[in-house]
Design a protein around this motif. Structure first.
Motif, PDB file in Angstrom:
ATOM      1  N   LEU A 139      -5.738  -5.836   2.262  1.00 37.82           N
ATOM      2  CA  LEU A 139      -4.335  -5.339   2.081  1.00 37.82           C
ATOM      3  C   LEU A 139      -3.427  -6.218   2.909  1.00 37.82           C
ATOM      4  CD1 LEU A 139      -2.665  -2.994   0.775  1.00 37.82           C
ATOM      5  CD2 LEU A 139      -2.770  -1.757   2.706  1.00 37.82           C
ATOM      6  N   ARG A 142       1.032  -5.022   5.562  1.00 40.53           N
ATOM      7  CA  ARG A 142       1.299  -3.604   5.556  1.00 40.53           C
ATOM      8  C   ARG A 142       0.763  -3.143   6.959  1.00 40.53           C
ATOM      9  NH1 ARG A 142       5.112  -2.945   2.308  1.00 40.53           N
ATOM     10  NH2 ARG A 142       4.714  -2.828  -0.041  1.00 40.53           N
ATOM     11  N   GLU A 143       0.321  -3.780   7.839  1.00 37.65           N
ATOM     12  CA  GLU A 143      -0.088  -3.132   9.067  1.00 37.65           C
ATOM     13  C   GLU A 143       0.819  -2.316   9.704  1.00 37.65           C
ATOM     14  OE1 GLU A 143      -3.029  -2.088  11.533  1.00 37.65           O
ATOM     15  OE2 GLU A 143      -3.132  -3.570  10.012  1.00 37.65           O
ATOM     16  N   GLU A 145       3.324  -0.687   8.439  1.00 32.37           N
ATOM     17  CA  GLU A 145       3.603   0.513   7.749  1.00 32.37           C
ATOM     18  C   GLU A 145       2.174   1.390   7.860  1.00 32.37           C
ATOM     19  OE1 GLU A 145       3.978  -2.377   6.680  1.00 32.37           O
ATOM     20  OE2 GLU A 145       5.839  -2.707   5.236  1.00 32.37           O
ATOM     21  N   ILE A 146       1.065   1.016   8.085  1.00 32.31           N
ATOM     22  CA  ILE A 146      -0.157   1.911   8.333  1.00 32.31           C
ATOM     23  C   ILE A 146       0.016   2.534   9.489  1.00 32.31           C
ATOM     24  CG2 ILE A 146      -2.584   1.875   8.745  1.00 32.31           C
ATOM     25  CD1 ILE A 146      -2.610  -0.577   6.579  1.00 32.31           C
ATOM     26  N   LYS A 169       1.850   1.935  -3.103  1.00 32.67           N
ATOM     27  CA  LYS A 169       1.981   3.211  -2.430  1.00 32.67           C
ATOM     28  C   LYS A 169       0.419   3.425  -2.382  1.00 32.67           C
ATOM     29  CE  LYS A 169       4.603   5.279  -5.787  1.00 32.67           C
ATOM     30  NZ  LYS A 169       4.797   4.280  -6.446  1.00 32.67           N
ATOM     31  N   VAL A 172      -1.483   1.272   0.174  1.00 26.81           N
ATOM     32  CA  VAL A 172      -1.206   1.604   1.787  1.00 26.81           C
ATOM     33  C   VAL A 172      -1.787   3.112   1.924  1.00 26.81           C
ATOM     34  CG1 VAL A 172       0.665   2.284   3.343  1.00 26.81           C
ATOM     35  CG2 VAL A 172       0.698   0.404   1.664  1.00 26.81           C
ATOM     36  N   LEU A 281       8.198   3.481   1.109  1.00 29.78           N
ATOM     37  CA  LEU A 281       7.558   2.043   1.297  1.00 29.78           C
ATOM     38  C   LEU A 281       8.328   0.999   0.356  1.00 29.78           C
ATOM     39  CD1 LEU A 281       5.026   0.625   2.051  1.00 29.78           C
ATOM     40  CD2 LEU A 281       3.993   1.266  -0.066  1.00 29.78           C
ATOM     41  N   LEU A 284       7.014  -6.011  -0.144  1.00 27.65           N
ATOM     42  CA  LEU A 284       6.727  -6.919   1.070  1.00 27.65           C
ATOM     43  C   LEU A 284       7.911  -7.827   1.262  1.00 27.65           C
ATOM     44  CD1 LEU A 284       3.063  -7.833  -0.295  1.00 27.65           C
ATOM     45  CD2 LEU A 284       3.786  -6.565   1.554  1.00 27.65           C
TER      46      LEU A 284
END
Length: 902
Positions: A139, A142-143, A145-146, A169, A172, A281, A284
């Motif tokens: 992935l 997205r770090e 967001e995680i 979505k 993630v 979300l 990118l």
């Protein structure tokens, strides 16, 4: 230890026992049918094997079209590839026109030890919550967001990841859920995929299966609460937007009842549940200025994803000169991950600068044409349009036709919906091409039979293309016919696969069965297919405990069949039997079930369909016993026996013995009941697992239980109790609640009659608990009868208890009243006596006469009392009912002692 064959050809090794194909030690993913064909061909290498022989070897007891062989041969050839120069042939498998197929390669056969087959105790797949789907790529970007979502979950019990289609979505959320157990409270994680659902009505049962609730419960929601209480769990509920109306209140109730539950949801719109925290979300990030180097460009997560996926597709040689086109592509698709993946798939065959130019031109045209759409929706649609525009005719045709599948599908399924327009080899190539271009997902974590799927976004887009092409009705019909064939195969495999393996293989087909039925019923010309698929899919609905929905679908199919200008009477008859089976398991009334069986019998006699007649009489026999009409039940059983006597089918003969044992017992013909029960108990595993018996009480358990009670009435009390204990042990080992309850129905009363108080109380309590928890209302009423009988020796005021139960007995049906009088002679009534005099209820008629005599004696009518005692004794003796004869003799002796007679 036994041995099995293993063949080697070229770089391949094929094992017969599993079966399993390896290339240079690595497994080759093939479905069970393709492997079966390969075993048949390699095992007779050099011989021509006809299509009929292959069909018989790979699809035993199942009717499938010859095209199935052609489809799977195409899959085999693709998997094996071209032979090497040293392999002695130009192709592995040759088609010999009008004759069949021949395996041409040089084959070396060896014998190897077979691993012992281990039996796994039956446990529903529902016992373990559904795990997270596997990820096959990193992935990207997205770090942050995680970490944000993990923090939100720590503070909030309901978090919704909201955003447009294609923004990532699910990816993630899956990564968040995978990391969540690493943090306190170290919760278990369960994944619920709602994308395949076509109706709000299926939300509850889909969630129940995912969290591990076994089927057959009366209150699914309560069972789910009981399953989750006192445990920490994160529920990841994916693709919620189309079922929010049903889902939102459900989640609200679960969160209120379960303090240890947390929910992470993905949806294109918020759920509007109290306490919901929404994380929107975004696509990118992609820089807006032109980068001066590749290193600079790769600071953008969108460009990172594009480069990583492009390199996976075979692209090479990105350098500083590529940085501008790469960035421009990501800008053009607004950083939407799905759009980036679709474009990246093209970079393996097209220079980045040329692709960026062509994509820019396409996006400008698309933006002008669709100004009314939201920007991100416009971008994703434009990317899909661009990707589709680059497809060849075969790829495009297959892509739009694949939209009929709601869940995972295999190569054979894909080829079936394209069979009318594409050669299997062309369709197979198109499928592989679509997967390589990311328009079809290839999931290696899925079973080899069904590794493909369409994402919800691409499925919707493909479906619109299907409608626009005017192919929807024809392709939906092909889809329904494929599902009909698949359900036939599934039914045949009930006898060869254990319950868990069968469910694992076919559980994913339910949503496609639903979609196929909906499409057929919406198109009246396909009602014959709808009826056949409704009947054929019964094992799937029952195994997944969706029997209530199945009952409603059978009723809907019957309504549509009856409304046709020329009603299809034969299809209707088969549906009536399906309705009877569904009603039996969902608390249907005896009159409604009887009407279904009688209608089915009328159809069977009209069309001279012996199998349908057998099923209808089987149902009528059981129903007549249930309502106390034992002589008609015996007549149906005798007709079944006549049919079975001319049959070579062991399942049919076994069922005939069971029905004769059942009806004979209640008609008071105990010697015949014993003989048939003993014959029915002598049954092998194949018969017990046959699809005819799959959703009935276990064949052996039922027979042994009838035998135990019959033995007791015949006076063989010690053998009867030994048989009953063995029956109980076997029923418990099965792990099948209905079989256990049927066993207890038969053996509880004999333990009470025998005065075996500890065993009787334990068995009655088990029956009460099982019937209550599983919602078996009919069997629960019997458990309450036995409980009232047990209390005769447990309560302080027995007389008051007898009076209270006597009032209940008056409103019971005949079978339960017949049973109650065997526990207490004060529970007799005039109706029971009249039935006995008319030849009804003969199994307990000696007890009815004895109780009626006792009542006459208490009223001072000694002569009539003696006559009834003598009648009880004579009837019991004529029946060979030694237990009843002994009771009558004892009562008669006591009567004579009281009246001064010798």
């Amino acid at each position: 230890m036994s041995e099995s064959r293993r063949w080697r050809f070229g770089a391949f090794a094929l094992s017969e026992a599993e079966p399993r194909l390896e290339r240079e030690g690595q497994p080759v993913r093939l479905g069970s049918r393709a492997l079966g064909l390969l075993v048949a061909l390699v095992g007779r290498a050099g011989e021509v094997i006809s299509k009929d022989e292959l069909l018989a070897a790979v699809w035993p007891d199942t009717v499938v079209e010859e095209a199935s062989v052609r489809v799977h041969m195409s899959i085999l050839r693709k998997a094996l590839g071209r032979p090497g120069a040293q392999d002695g042939c130009l192709e592995w498998i040759a088609n010999i026109p009008l004759r069949g197929y021949r395996f041409l390669g040089r084959v070396h056969c060896e014998f190897v030890p077979s691993a012992a087959v281990t039996q796994v105790a039956h446990a529903s797949l529902g016992d373990a919550p559904a795990g997270l789907p596997a990820r096959f790529s990193r992935l990207v970007g997205r770090e942050a967001e995680i970490e944000r979502l993990l923090g939100m979950l720590a503070a909030s019990r309901l978090v919704t990841v909201a955003g447009p289609g294609g923004v990532g979505k699910t990816s993630v959320a899956v990564c968040v859920a995978a990391r969540y157990p690493e943090r306190p409270p170290h919760a278990q994680v369960c994944f619920v995929d709602l994308a395949p659902l076509t109706s709000q009505d299926h939300v509850l049962t889909t969630m129940a299966r995912a969290i591990g609730v076994r089927g057959g419960v009366s209150d699914i929601e309560e069972a789910m609460v009981q399953r989750l209480e006192d445990r920490a769990m994160l529920l990841l509920v994916d693709n919620c937007e189309h079922v929010i109306e049903r889902l939102s209140p459900l989640l609200g109730r679960f969160l209120a009842a379960l303090p240890g539950l947390r929910v992470l949801a993905t949806s294109r719109e918020v759920l509007r549940v109290g306490g919901e925290h929404v994380f929107r979300l975004m696509p990118l990030a992609v820089q807006q200025s032109q980068p001066d180097s590749l290193e600079h460009a790769l600071r953008s997560p969108a460009v990172q994803l594009l480069v990583e996926r492009a390199e996976a597709a075979g692209a090479r040689g990105f350098d500083d000169a590529s940085s501008g086109p790469l960035t421009r592509i990501c800008q053009q698709v607004d950083g939407i991950p799905l759009a980036i993946e679709l474009v990246a798939a093209r970079l393996g065959a097209q220079p980045v600068s040329e692709l960026a130019f062509r994509l820019d031109d396409h996006m400008r045209l698309h933006s002008t044409a669709r100004r009314a759409a939201l920007a991100r929706q416009r971008t994703l649609a434009a990317t899909l349009d661009w990707s589709i525009g680059l497809l060849g005719d075969a790829e495009l045709l297959l892509f739009r036709r694949l939209s009929v599948f709601r869940a995972y599908f295999g190569a054979a399924a894909a080829l079936s919906v394209a069979a009318s327009a594409l050669d299997p080899d062309v369709a197979s190539d198109a499928l592989l091409s679509l997967a390589s271009k990311s328009l079809v997902v290839y999931d290696t974590d899925q079973a080899a039979d069904s590794p493909y799927r369409l994402l919800d976004t691409t499925r919707s887009y493909a479906h619109a293309l299907l409608v626009r092409a005017g192919e929807k009705d024809a392709v939906s019909k092909s889809h329904a016919l494929f599902m009909l064939d698949l359900m036939g195969i599934a039914t045949a495999e009930l006898a060869s696969l254990d319950a868990d393996a069968w469910t694992q293989r076919y559980r994913g087909s339910l949503d496609d069965v639903r979609a196929a039925l909906d499409a057929c019923i919406g198109h009246h010309d396909d009602m014959t297919i709808a009826g056949a698929l409704t009947v054929a899919s019964a094992p799937l609905w029952f195994r997944l405990s969706e029997v209530s929905e199945y009952r409603d679908r059978v009723r809907a199919a019957l309504d549509h069949v009856d409304s046709l200008k020329v009603p299809d009477r034969l299809t209707a008859g088969r549906l009536e039997i399906a309705l009877y089976n569904a009603l039996w398991h969902t608390g249907g009334t005896v009159p409604e079930m009887t009407q279904a069986c009688e209608r089915a019998l009328d159809c069977a006699l009209e069309f001279k369909m012996k199998t349908l007649e057998f099923q209808a009489r089987w149902g009528l026999c059981a129903l007549n016993v249930t309502r106390g009409a034992y002589p008609p039940a015996l007549r149906h059983a005798e007709i079944l026996s006549e049919f079975a006597s001319h049959s070579t089918n062991a399942v049919t003969r076994n069922l005939s013995h069971r029905m004769l044992a059942l009806a004979s017992h209640f008609c008071g013909v105990f010697a015949q009941a014993r003989m048939h029960a003993e014959a029915a108990a002598d049954v092998d595993e194949a018969i017990r697992r046959n699809h005819v018996n799959a959703f009935q009480p276990d064949a052996r358990t039922t027979a042994v239980a009838i035998l135990a009670r019959t033995l007791w009435i015949q006076g063989e009390s010690r053998l009867a109790m030994t048989t009953a204990v063995r029956c109980m042990q076997e029923a418990e080992a099965l792990g099948h609640a209905l079989s256990l309850c049927v066993a207890l129905f038969w053996i509880c009363p004999m333990a009470i009659w025998a005065g075996e108080q500890p065993a009787a109380r334990a068995w009655v309590d088990t029956m009460l608990q099982q019937t209550r928890s599983k919602g078996f209302a009919y069997w629960h009423d019997w458990a309450l009868c036995y409980d009232d009988a047990m209390k005769l020796g447990e309560v302080d005021d027995a007389s008051a208890h007898i009076d209270a139960v006597a009032a209940k007995v008056l409103v019971m049906d005949e079978p339960r009243r017949e049973m109650m009088v065997t526990f207490c002679d004060r529970w007799v009534d005039d109706h029971l006596v009249a039935r006995a005099m008319q030849g009804e209820g003969q199994w307990s008629a000696p007890e009815v006469y004895r109780a009626a005599g006792r009542r006459k004696e208490l009223l001072g009518d000694a002569a009539q009392a003696q006559a009834l005692y003598l009648q009880a004794h004579a009837l019991a003796r004529s029946q060979g009912a030694f237990a009843w004869e002994l009771r009558a003799a004892q009562t008669l002796e006591e009567f004579r002692a009281r009246t001064g007679q010798r």
